[in-house]
Design an enzyme around this catalytic site. Structure first.
Site, PDB file in Angstrom:
ATOM      1  N   LYS A 137       1.233  -0.923   0.091  1.00  0.00           N
ATOM      2  CA  LYS A 137       0.033  -0.776  -0.008  1.00  0.00           C
ATOM      3  C   LYS A 137       0.404   1.446   0.356  1.00  0.00           C
ATOM      4  CE  LYS A 137       0.545   2.138   3.084  1.00  0.00           C
ATOM      5  NZ  LYS A 137       1.826   2.463   4.611  1.00  0.00           N
ATOM      6  N   TYR A 223      -4.705   4.292   5.390  1.00  0.00           N
ATOM      7  CA  TYR A 223      -5.504   2.839   6.489  1.00  0.00           C
ATOM      8  C   TYR A 223      -7.076   3.642   6.860  1.00  0.00           C
ATOM      9  CZ  TYR A 223      -1.009   0.954   6.932  1.00  0.00           C
ATOM     10  OH  TYR A 223      -0.621  -0.626   5.803  1.00  0.00           O
TER      11      TYR A 223
HETATM   12  P1  NAD Z   1      11.770   0.864   3.207  1.00  0.00           P
HETATM   13  O1  NAD Z   1      12.631   2.202   2.974  1.00  0.00           O
HETATM   14  O2  NAD Z   1      12.838  -0.045   4.525  1.00  0.00           O
HETATM   15  O3  NAD Z   1      12.248   0.268   2.097  1.00  0.00           O
HETATM   16  C1  NAD Z   1      12.087   0.440   0.643  1.00  0.00           C
HETATM   17  C2  NAD Z   1      13.052  -1.483   0.130  1.00  0.00           C
HETATM   18  O4  NAD Z   1      12.983  -0.060  -1.073  1.00  0.00           O
HETATM   19  C3  NAD Z   1      14.630  -0.373   0.577  1.00  0.00           C
HETATM   20  O5  NAD Z   1      15.455  -2.210   0.706  1.00  0.00           O
HETATM   21  C4  NAD Z   1      15.653  -0.180   0.067  1.00  0.00           C
HETATM   22  O6  NAD Z   1      16.647  -0.372  -0.489  1.00  0.00           O
HETATM   23  C5  NAD Z   1      14.468  -0.048  -1.748  1.00  0.00           C
HETATM   24  N1  NAD Z   1      15.162   0.136  -2.950  1.00  0.00           N
HETATM   25  C6  NAD Z   1      15.686   0.338  -4.025  1.00  0.00           C
HETATM   26  N2  NAD Z   1      15.443   1.134  -5.153  1.00  0.00           N
HETATM   27  C7  NAD Z   1      14.848   2.391  -4.534  1.00  0.00           C
HETATM   28  C8  NAD Z   1      15.217   3.564  -4.349  1.00  0.00           C
HETATM   29  N3  NAD Z   1      15.662   4.203  -5.627  1.00  0.00           N
HETATM   30  N4  NAD Z   1      15.286   4.651  -3.262  1.00  0.00           N
HETATM   31  C9  NAD Z   1      14.284   4.066  -2.290  1.00  0.00           C
HETATM   32  N5  NAD Z   1      14.290   3.077  -1.846  1.00  0.00           N
HETATM   33  C10 NAD Z   1      14.755   1.991  -2.996  1.00  0.00           C
HETATM   34  O7  NAD Z   1      10.768   0.929   2.995  1.00  0.00           O
HETATM   35  P2  NAD Z   1       9.057   0.836   3.989  1.00  0.00           P
HETATM   36  O8  NAD Z   1       8.822   0.790   4.983  1.00  0.00           O
HETATM   37  O9  NAD Z   1      10.057  -0.997   3.622  1.00  0.00           O
HETATM   38  O10 NAD Z   1       8.058   0.428   2.665  1.00  0.00           O
HETATM   39  C11 NAD Z   1       8.332  -0.099   1.824  1.00  0.00           C
HETATM   40  C12 NAD Z   1       6.936  -0.215   1.105  1.00  0.00           C
HETATM   41  O11 NAD Z   1       6.233  -0.735   2.298  1.00  0.00           O
HETATM   42  C13 NAD Z   1       5.843   1.180   0.809  1.00  0.00           C
HETATM   43  O12 NAD Z   1       5.380   0.935  -0.080  1.00  0.00           O
HETATM   44  C14 NAD Z   1       5.317   1.340   2.799  1.00  0.00           C
HETATM   45  O13 NAD Z   1       3.957   1.653   2.485  1.00  0.00           O
HETATM   46  C15 NAD Z   1       4.843  -0.380   2.483  1.00  0.00           C
HETATM   47  N6  NAD Z   1       4.893  -0.636   3.317  1.00  0.00           N
HETATM   48  C16 NAD Z   1       3.335  -1.027   4.457  1.00  0.00           C
HETATM   49  C17 NAD Z   1       3.559  -1.318   5.458  1.00  0.00           C
HETATM   50  C18 NAD Z   1       2.244  -2.056   6.425  1.00  0.00           C
HETATM   51  O14 NAD Z   1       1.885  -2.562   7.190  1.00  0.00           O
HETATM   52  N7  NAD Z   1       1.297  -2.509   5.281  1.00  0.00           N
HETATM   53  C19 NAD Z   1       4.690  -0.885   6.303  1.00  0.00           C
HETATM   54  C20 NAD Z   1       5.455  -0.266   6.077  1.00  0.00           C
HETATM   55  C21 NAD Z   1       5.597   0.319   4.772  1.00  0.00           C
END
Ligand code: NAD
Length: 366
Positions: A137, A223
């Site tokens: 999401k 959400y």
């Molecule tokens: P994060 O920043 O912790 O991780 C992002 C990942 O993408 C990293 O591993 C990074 O290396 C990679 N990546 C690849 N190309 C990239 C770029 N150009 N710039 C930045 N990062 C890059 O983020 P996250 O919190 O894990 O979020 C990722 C996704 O998951 C988002 O869509 C977020 O909304 C979603 N999310 C959902 C929930 C949930 O409860 N459903 C919770 C947290 C995050």
């Protein structure tokens, strides 16, 4: 006689030794990249906070799917994950060779866990590679991107679902039931907020419009939009929204706090807030015969709920494990996901309406 009693004892002893030896082997197999029978293989794309903290561990508890592969641009992460979860080298990809996942029968599902502006590209590439897709999401940064993702999966005859874990969480499911079945009468008002005080890296993708599409509304507000839709069971028709920015030096590109009011066809009104500068996690529905509500509404666990009939009582669950297992079952049983791409698209329609209203300062049609 002697021989037969010896054989029986031997047989029983051998059997118990064998099962003692087999049990750990079975659990090792289940935890590694070897598919236990009928489990579908998932590859996580993007090994950031959510994959590391939630999805990787949840995949150790799933029954219908397992962590078969990973896609990462960071070799040290590939090494760590491979060691921790026994992922074979053949199931480890980077962003350049990702498309060759098409030739890997161990991967059934690709789970896109990347910055929001990358969701469309990897969903479309996964579908073209013949994989079913779960996308985190919010689904994408615009309605038109959502439409492209849905079309790509349809064309490839693959299923697409969104990481809407709360549809598998019992307290939120109860809010859906109470609202949609009008257990306490018609819904009159909803009040909901989701936010936290952002204290992270000022250069993180979440604060960059090009990667996040927007700010708190995209990340946290989705959400609230979801909750308003799943408690009423209706689609909002009008929206009025406004923005507050108390730390403009940090939120130069994206929204910090947005308050919005959604109007539903039944007359119900949902007042929502998304924020990167306030701690909020609530969902309250006011119906004709009383109020029902959740605290810690959108968290990974720890929900509490109250209704006019008393407190809600449900077990705590692993939301992500249930969500991924359900999707695997949808594929195995050829059943539609309860959280399909079309649901993500409807949320983006509302989000686009909210942004339009912030810009115009007027009530906007959704
Ligand atoms: P994060 O920043 O912790 O991780 C992002 C990942 O993408 C990293 O591993 C990074 O290396 C990679 N990546 C690849 N190309 C990239 C770029 N150009 N710039 C930045 N990062 C890059 O983020 P996250 O919190 O894990 O979020 C990722 C996704 O998951 C988002 O869509 C977020 O909304 C979603 N999310 C959902 C929930 C949930 O409860 N459903 C919770 C947290 C995050």
């Amino acid at each position: 006689m002697k021989r037969s009693s010896y054989s029986r004892r031997r047989f029983i002893r051998d059997l118990s030794m064998a099962s003692a030896a087999i049990s750990p082997a079975i659990s090792t197999l289940a935890a590694c990249g070897v598919a236990p029978e009928k489990k579908l293989g998932i590859a996580l794309v993007g090994l950031g906070g959510y994959s590391s903290g939630q999805l990787g561990p949840a995949l150790q508890q799933t029954r219908n799917c397992y962590l078969a592969g990973i896609v990462t641009g960071t070799p040290s992460k590939a090494k760590d994950w491979s060691a921790r979860y026994n992922i074979p080298a053949a199931n480890i990809y980077n962003y350049e060779n990702f498309d060759s996942i098409a030739n890997n029968p161990a991967i059934d599902i690709v789970y896109v866990v990347l910055p929001i502006a990358m969701h469309k590209e990897y969903t479309v590439r996964a579908a073209k590679a013949g994989k079913h897709v779960i996308c985190e999401k919010p689904m994408a940064i615009s309605v038109s991107e959502c439409e492209e993702m849905i079309a790509a999966c349809r064309k490839a005859n693959r299923m697409l679902s969104i990481g809407y874990r709360l549809h598998f969480e019992p307290f939120n499911k109860e809010m859906m039931r109470l609202g949609q079945q009008k257990v306490y009468g018609k819904i009159l008002e909803i009040e909901a907020g989701n936010g936290y005080v952002y204290g992270g890296d000022p250069n993180a993708w979440r604060l960059k419009k090009a990667l996040a599409g927007g700010g708190s509304l995209m990340d946290m507000g989705v959400y609230v939009v979801q909750a308003a839709r799943y408690v009423t069971g209706e689609e909002p028709v009008y929206v009025k929204a406004s923005e507050e920015k108390l730390r403009p030096e940090l939120f130069t590109e994206v929204d910090e706090t947005i308050a919005f009011e959604l109007e539903f066809p039944s007359g119900a009104i949902a007042r929502g807030i998304s924020s990167y500068n306030r701690n909020l996690n609530n969902l309250k529905a006011k119906a004709e015969k009383g109020v029902f509500e959740l605290t810690a509404a959108y968290r990974y666990g720890g929900q509490t709920g109250y209704t006019p009939s008393g407190p809600m009582q449900f077990p705590q669950v692993n939301q992500q494990a249930l969500q991924m297992d359900d999707f695997a079952n949808c594929i195995l049983q050829n059943r539609r996901s309860p959280v399909p791409g079309e649901m993500g698209l409807l949320d983006l329609k509302v989000i686009e309406g909210i942004y339009r209203s912030v810009r115009s300062g007027k009530r906007e049609k959704i």
